[in-house]
Scaffold this motif. Sequence first.
Motif, PDB file in Angstrom:
ATOM      1  N   TRP A 134       0.752  -5.690   9.593  1.00 47.90           N
ATOM      2  CA  TRP A 134       0.182  -4.385  10.108  1.00 47.90           C
ATOM      3  C   TRP A 134       0.320  -3.430   8.770  1.00 47.90           C
ATOM      4  O   TRP A 134      -0.712  -2.726   8.429  1.00 47.90           O
ATOM      5  CB  TRP A 134       0.407  -3.840  11.281  1.00 47.90           C
ATOM      6  N   LEU A 135       1.829  -3.186   8.355  1.00 50.02           N
ATOM      7  CA  LEU A 135       1.763  -2.461   7.407  1.00 50.02           C
ATOM      8  C   LEU A 135       1.072  -2.515   6.022  1.00 50.02           C
ATOM      9  O   LEU A 135       0.685  -1.829   5.317  1.00 50.02           O
ATOM     10  CB  LEU A 135       3.481  -2.353   7.036  1.00 50.02           C
ATOM     11  N   TYR A 136       1.185  -4.194   5.940  1.00 47.47           N
ATOM     12  CA  TYR A 136       0.435  -4.564   4.351  1.00 47.47           C
ATOM     13  C   TYR A 136      -1.034  -3.996   4.764  1.00 47.47           C
ATOM     14  O   TYR A 136      -1.543  -3.537   4.002  1.00 47.47           O
ATOM     15  CB  TYR A 136       0.581  -5.807   4.391  1.00 47.47           C
ATOM     16  N   ILE A 137      -1.854  -4.210   6.066  1.00 49.16           N
ATOM     17  CA  ILE A 137      -3.129  -4.033   6.084  1.00 49.16           C
ATOM     18  C   ILE A 137      -3.344  -2.439   5.930  1.00 49.16           C
ATOM     19  O   ILE A 137      -4.155  -2.111   5.179  1.00 49.16           O
ATOM     20  CB  ILE A 137      -3.521  -4.496   7.420  1.00 49.16           C
ATOM     21  N   ILE A 146      -3.139  -1.738   2.328  1.00 43.93           N
ATOM     22  CA  ILE A 146      -4.560  -2.084   1.512  1.00 43.93           C
ATOM     23  C   ILE A 146      -5.351  -0.919   1.993  1.00 43.93           C
ATOM     24  O   ILE A 146      -6.279  -0.486   0.758  1.00 43.93           O
ATOM     25  CB  ILE A 146      -5.094  -3.274   1.886  1.00 43.93           C
ATOM     26  N   PHE A 147      -5.754  -0.499   2.893  1.00 44.70           N
ATOM     27  CA  PHE A 147      -6.672   0.594   3.131  1.00 44.70           C
ATOM     28  C   PHE A 147      -6.395   1.734   2.764  1.00 44.70           C
ATOM     29  O   PHE A 147      -7.307   2.545   1.954  1.00 44.70           O
ATOM     30  CB  PHE A 147      -6.510   0.770   5.003  1.00 44.70           C
ATOM     31  N   VAL A 148      -4.929   2.103   2.467  1.00 45.46           N
ATOM     32  CA  VAL A 148      -4.708   3.416   1.831  1.00 45.46           C
ATOM     33  C   VAL A 148      -4.803   3.354   0.490  1.00 45.46           C
ATOM     34  O   VAL A 148      -5.500   4.280  -0.305  1.00 45.46           O
ATOM     35  CB  VAL A 148      -3.067   3.807   2.118  1.00 45.46           C
ATOM     36  N   ARG A 149      -4.469   2.129  -0.324  1.00 42.96           N
ATOM     37  CA  ARG A 149      -4.741   1.907  -1.707  1.00 42.96           C
ATOM     38  C   ARG A 149      -6.149   2.079  -2.108  1.00 42.96           C
ATOM     39  O   ARG A 149      -6.702   2.648  -2.962  1.00 42.96           O
ATOM     40  CB  ARG A 149      -4.161   0.742  -1.975  1.00 42.96           C
ATOM     41  N   PHE A 150      -7.168   1.447  -1.136  1.00 44.92           N
ATOM     42  CA  PHE A 150      -8.397   1.435  -1.192  1.00 44.92           C
ATOM     43  C   PHE A 150      -8.944   2.877  -1.427  1.00 44.92           C
ATOM     44  O   PHE A 150      -9.731   3.128  -2.177  1.00 44.92           O
ATOM     45  CB  PHE A 150      -9.054   0.654  -0.076  1.00 44.92           C
ATOM     46  N   ILE A 151      -8.538   3.784  -0.538  1.00 47.61           N
ATOM     47  CA  ILE A 151      -8.959   5.000  -0.303  1.00 47.61           C
ATOM     48  C   ILE A 151      -8.557   5.789  -1.686  1.00 47.61           C
ATOM     49  O   ILE A 151      -9.335   6.400  -2.398  1.00 47.61           O
ATOM     50  CB  ILE A 151      -8.608   5.759   0.855  1.00 47.61           C
ATOM     51  N   TYR A 152      -7.202   5.496  -2.036  1.00 50.55           N
ATOM     52  CA  TYR A 152      -6.491   6.027  -3.111  1.00 50.55           C
ATOM     53  C   TYR A 152      -7.374   5.825  -4.535  1.00 50.55           C
ATOM     54  O   TYR A 152      -7.724   6.639  -5.196  1.00 50.55           O
ATOM     55  CB  TYR A 152      -5.367   5.931  -3.442  1.00 50.55           C
ATOM     56  N   PHE A 153      -7.404   4.588  -4.913  1.00 49.26           N
ATOM     57  CA  PHE A 153      -8.222   4.321  -6.037  1.00 49.26           C
ATOM     58  C   PHE A 153      -9.794   4.358  -6.213  1.00 49.26           C
ATOM     59  O   PHE A 153     -10.494   4.869  -7.041  1.00 49.26           O
ATOM     60  CB  PHE A 153      -7.990   2.888  -6.346  1.00 49.26           C
ATOM     61  N   GLY A 154     -10.237   4.739  -4.874  1.00 50.75           N
ATOM     62  CA  GLY A 154     -11.632   5.064  -4.676  1.00 50.75           C
ATOM     63  C   GLY A 154     -11.887   6.610  -5.100  1.00 50.75           C
ATOM     64  O   GLY A 154     -12.636   6.648  -5.835  1.00 50.75           O
ATOM     65  N   ILE A 155     -11.054   7.407  -4.582  1.00 56.35           N
ATOM     66  CA  ILE A 155     -10.986   8.807  -4.829  1.00 56.35           C
ATOM     67  C   ILE A 155     -10.707   8.858  -6.152  1.00 56.35           C
ATOM     68  O   ILE A 155     -11.482   9.730  -7.013  1.00 56.35           O
ATOM     69  CB  ILE A 155     -10.220   9.711  -4.228  1.00 56.35           C
TER      70      ILE A 155
END
Lengths: 430, 77
Positions: free
Chosen positions: B56-59, B62-71
């Motif tokens: 769950w932490l890894y998922i 991924i979600f957090v990094r996706f938002i970070y790199f998207g921004i």
Amino acid sequence: MKTIRISRRDFMGKALAGSALLMAYPWFNALADKSSTDYSKKVKVGIIGVGSRGSLLLHYLNELSEEINIEVVAVCDNYEPHYQRAIKNTGGKAKAFYDYRKLIEIPDIDAVVIAVPLHEHAHIAIDLLNAGKHVFCEKAMARHLEDVKRMADTFYSTGKVLQIGHQRMFDPRYLKAVELINAGEIGKITQIRAFWHRNNDWRRPLPEGRTDLERKINWRLYREYSCGLMTELASHQIQVANWFKGKTPVSVMGKGSINYWKDGREVYDNVALIYSYDDGTQFIYDSMTSNRHYGLEEQIMGDEGTLEMEVNRRYWEHPPPKPEPPPPPGIVQLMKDIEGGIFSDAIPLTNSSWIPELKVEGDGKKIVNREKGFDESKAQLEGFIASVRKGEPTKGLFEQGYWATIWALLGQKAMDEQRIIELPNELKLI
Amino acid sequence: MKDIVIKWRHIKREIVIILLFYIIANFVNVISILVYKTSWDELITSQKYILYITEWLYIISIFVRFIYFGIRYFIKK
């Protein structure tokens, strides 16, 4: 308490020998102590009334014939199809009669089983007792209170056996239940509820084109011959209530009506009554013929537990606590606490000050493990023959039948007269 | 169709992240054992919960990094 497994033979013999049941129920002494019973003499039995119930009793007597050395030597029925069937079921060996008085004249008949319509019980039983025969009479005892008393008077004056067909007294479930009650296992009995619910019209089909036989075949539906639900069903459960309480009621009130089967019958198709005992215990009874969801039951309620006799279950008011399950792993507890912390602000949907007083949880436990195929109706005949061999009635057995019928008929009277009925002095037993 | 090339250093980075979360989950398990006074056997017997938490932490990462790199992508643009 340990659950016991009982077969019919064990029950009648060694399982009961020396137990508290024998002390409480002397009608088992003769059955339990078979070794001292002389079986060399054949007991000759007659049967009067060989309809549906009578045929079953005849079948049991035939089954028992070798086991306890009896022989059905005479049958009697004034309805031709039953008469012919009875001859066939005895293999043509028994003498057959249309008139019971001819059967009484046979000198070597020791005992007679009566399974005729209710209104015929009294005069036949009295004639038989006066002729020196021992009598097994199907319940209820009689159609009218004065006939019941006359039967009792004749029973006491002749000293012969008069056993009434309340087979629950020979059922291991009920015997064990009384033992539990006497041992205080369910505490003080403060209420008894019993009911017998059916969903059928209770009618028997008439032969083609023989409407003249309506009252003869469907005698249970007419007041002249029967009190319907009270004498045919309730009397069994009144007997159980009295037996378990160890006393008889002091009054009864009730209501009854014909609210469904408006087909010309005269007896009520639903009844509801309250029998009161002198210690304030109420026995609440009802019976109906238009819904069978709840079926048949006697519920004996004490402050420590409950017995449900027909389903053979006992329950505890305060079931012993189940062992605590081991705590979940620490990590699971942590996750639950985090979850609880997040959702702890949820608004309750109902006021926590009110908790519905629902049925106490728990499946209870069997009262007795009965052997499959055990039949208390057969056992009661075996008990009857044991008394016949002894030559005298078994203490306390007749009175169970007497009070069951008396209070069934008084219940009918209470409903008919719309008032509380107490026991009339003239019906008291001395 | 464009080929996606996953380099070893990317795989190594993800393995390190997963291992980091596995260590964190085990640390949380130790804390739980101390707080709720349960058995130290749970270091082994609770591994299935540890793996769930790691997953769950890894998922979530991924979600957090996706938002970070998207921004970051939109800011640079």
